[in-house]
Design a protein around this motif. Structure first.
Motif, PDB file in Angstrom:
ATOM      1  N   PHE A  58      16.553  50.175 -13.150  1.00 23.14           N
ATOM      2  CA  PHE A  58      16.553  51.193 -12.104  1.00 23.14           C
ATOM      3  C   PHE A  58      15.398  52.189 -12.164  1.00 23.14           C
ATOM      4  N   LEU A  59      14.628  52.187 -13.225  1.00 25.16           N
ATOM      5  CA  LEU A  59      13.466  53.086 -13.292  1.00 25.16           C
ATOM      6  C   LEU A  59      12.165  52.374 -12.926  1.00 25.16           C
ATOM      7  N   HIS A  60      12.260  51.126 -12.525  1.00 20.89           N
ATOM      8  CA  HIS A  60      11.080  50.347 -12.188  1.00 20.89           C
ATOM      9  C   HIS A  60      11.024  50.128 -10.674  1.00 20.89           C
ATOM     10  N   GLY A  61      10.278  50.963  -9.995  1.00 20.66           N
ATOM     11  CA  GLY A  61      10.139  50.808  -8.556  1.00 20.66           C
ATOM     12  C   GLY A  61       9.376  51.956  -7.930  1.00 20.66           C
ATOM     13  N   ILE A  62       8.849  51.696  -6.763  1.00 19.50           N
ATOM     14  CA  ILE A  62       8.054  52.686  -6.033  1.00 19.50           C
ATOM     15  C   ILE A  62       8.890  53.909  -5.660  1.00 19.50           C
ATOM     16  N   GLU A  63      10.202  53.725  -5.548  1.00 20.29           N
ATOM     17  CA  GLU A  63      11.084  54.849  -5.216  1.00 20.29           C
ATOM     18  C   GLU A  63      11.040  55.912  -6.315  1.00 20.29           C
ATOM     19  N   ILE A  64      10.986  55.483  -7.558  1.00 19.26           N
ATOM     20  CA  ILE A  64      10.924  56.424  -8.689  1.00 19.26           C
ATOM     21  C   ILE A  64       9.582  57.136  -8.682  1.00 19.26           C
ATOM     22  N   PHE A  65       8.524  56.398  -8.382  1.00 18.04           N
ATOM     23  CA  PHE A  65       7.200  57.019  -8.256  1.00 18.04           C
ATOM     24  C   PHE A  65       7.241  58.126  -7.205  1.00 18.04           C
TER      25      PHE A  65
END
Length: 154
Positions: A87-94
């Motif tokens: 869940f911490l791997h994605g453009i949303e977290i960026f």
């Protein structure tokens, strides 16, 4: 990439950046390095929930055994395997980190730099190793994972 590989890349990047711009200071450099590595905590959390086991050593062994188990597979075969929800791997977290930087505190710039380094390194390795880039989006990864065979079942 493995956490130690992210650590090496993060340290090299931060040392170069520090020589170019020493004004980042010790705290900025530390945040860059830590955020380059600590993003992978979601791998441990996935393992702990999926296996109901809090052992960090067992989590590492499980991920290593999955790497060994899938290493010989072709990109096409790997593209059909679900390796877990991270869940911490994605453009949303960026985007969230960017908003924290822009509206809350400039210190998040250093976290965003480390996260970006981690994110793009993972995308590159995933594209070369598996021939896909699921980690581009948390939402995409979650939805796509439902259609794939879980790595434990191969």
């Amino acid at each position: 990439m493995l956490p130690y590989e992210h650590l090496i890349v993060g340290v090299i990047f931060t040392v170069i950046l520090f020589f170019i711009n020493p004004s980042i200071g010790f705290l900025g450099a530390l945040l860059i390095v830590l955020s380059t590595v600590l993003v992978d905590i979601d791998h441990y959390i996935f393992y702990a929930i999926k296996k109901r086991d809090l052992s960090l050593i067992n989590a590492y062994k499980w991920y290593q055994s999955n790497r060994v188990k899938t290493h010989h597979l072709s990109k096409k075969e790997k593209s059909k395997i679900y390796f877990g929800f991270h869940f911490l791997h994605g453009i949303e977290i960026f985007a969230i980190i960017y908003l924290l930087y822009a509206y809350i505190n400039p210190i998040f710039l250093y976290i965003m730099m480390g996260y970006s380094l981690h994110f793009f390194a993972d995308l590159l390795v995933e594209a070369v190793w598996c021939g896909r880039t699921d980690k581009i989006s948390v939402i995409y990864s979650l939805l796509r994972g439902r259609k794939l065979k879980f790595v434990d079942n191969i």
